[in-house]
Design an enzyme around this catalytic site. Structure first.
Site, PDB file in Angstrom:
ATOM      1  N   SER A 256       0.878  -1.163   0.000  1.00  8.36           N
ATOM      2  CA  SER A 256       0.000   0.000   0.000  1.00  8.36           C
ATOM      3  C   SER A 256       0.911   1.206   0.000  1.00  8.36           C
ATOM      4  O   SER A 256       1.527   1.522   1.019  1.00  8.36           O
ATOM      5  CB  SER A 256      -0.920   0.020   1.218  1.00  8.36           C
ATOM      6  OG  SER A 256      -1.642   1.245   1.255  1.00  8.36           O
ATOM      7  N   GLY A 257       1.019   1.828  -1.144  1.00  9.62           N
ATOM      8  CA  GLY A 257       1.890   2.984  -1.259  1.00  9.62           C
ATOM      9  C   GLY A 257       1.593   4.023  -0.203  1.00  9.62           C
ATOM     10  O   GLY A 257       2.500   4.627   0.363  1.00  9.62           O
TER      11      GLY A 257
ATOM     12  N   GLY B 202       0.220   3.425   2.681  1.00 11.53           N
ATOM     13  CA  GLY B 202       0.292   2.878   4.037  1.00 11.53           C
ATOM     14  C   GLY B 202      -1.064   2.649   4.663  1.00 11.53           C
ATOM     15  O   GLY B 202      -1.169   2.250   5.814  1.00 11.53           O
TER      16      GLY B 202
ATOM     17  N   GLU C 140       4.598   2.810  -8.493  1.00 18.41           N
ATOM     18  CA  GLU C 140       4.400   1.509  -9.139  1.00 18.41           C
ATOM     19  C   GLU C 140       5.563   1.144 -10.051  1.00 18.41           C
ATOM     20  O   GLU C 140       5.999  -0.011 -10.068  1.00 18.41           O
ATOM     21  CB  GLU C 140       3.077   1.537  -9.920  1.00 18.41           C
ATOM     22  CG  GLU C 140       1.877   1.734  -9.012  1.00 18.41           C
ATOM     23  CD  GLU C 140       0.807   2.640  -9.580  1.00 18.41           C
ATOM     24  OE1 GLU C 140      -0.138   2.954  -8.852  1.00 18.41           O
ATOM     25  OE2 GLU C 140       0.916   3.061 -10.764  1.00 18.41           O
TER      26      GLU C 140
END
Length: 188
Positions: free
Chosen positions: A89-90, A92, A155
């Site tokens: 989860s980029g 967070g 990504e």
């Protein structure tokens, strides 16, 4: 931008990707290699475009001969002690990751969390946090600036990280490209 094919944008994309990728900790990468090499089975979970990067990584892990499962597939077995759960989860924050993390913790399996925000509460619960210093959907909260929209830089950096990990694992496990190719699907 008109007339030059967006050359400045292309160069900007490459520069920020280089900066993000080279800022990923080599120490964290080596720890990730150790975690994967020591796991009985590896489970992968993510959503959106991050899921696509994780799926590409899962395929390469399979090519390396690692037992890997994608969470949500009907053939995914139970996770157990000695297994490893990789999630991303980029930002967070992700409610589904939080719910699944509770199940993983109860199983005794270990957790690796990929994020740009390692100090967020959810990544802090992981056994290993891999920080990817790149812009995510949480741009307004101090994410790395980018010429690209939303989480594209995160990504892309994630995919390069995963390919780097595959190279490190191949060396560690004594795998050759020919051996990996032998595990490539023949149901095409």
């Amino acid at each position: 931008m008109k007339g030059n094919g967006g050359e400045a944008l292309r160069l900007g994309m490459l520069e920020e990707l280089k900066g993000s990728f080279l800022s990923i900790s080599a120490v964290e990468a080596e720890k990730l290699v150790e975690e994967i090499a020591g796991a009985k089975k590896v489970f992968i979970y993510g959503l959106g475009r991050e899921r696509l990067m994780l799926l590409a990584f899962g395929m390469r892990l399979m090519h390396l001969g690692i037992k890997v499962h994608i969470v949500g597939d009907v053939s995914t077995p139970a996770i157990e002690r000695g297994d490893l759960w990789l999630t991303s989860s980029g930002t967070g924050r992700l409610a589904t990751v939080e719910a699944l993390m509770g199940i993983v913790e109860a199983s005794g399996a270990r957790t690796v969390f990929f994020t740009a925000f390692p100090d967020a509460p959810l990544p802090q619960r992981a056994d290993l946090v891999i920080r990817i210093p790149a812009r995510t959907m949480r741009e307004d909260e101090g994410g790395t600036p980018s010429v690209q929209p939303m989480g594209s830089l995160f990504e892309q950096s994630q995919l390069l990280l995963f390919d780097w990990i595959v190279l490190l694992l191949a060396d560690r496990l004594g795998q050759t490209e020919a051996g990996m190719a032998g595990r490539h699907t023949n149901l095409e």
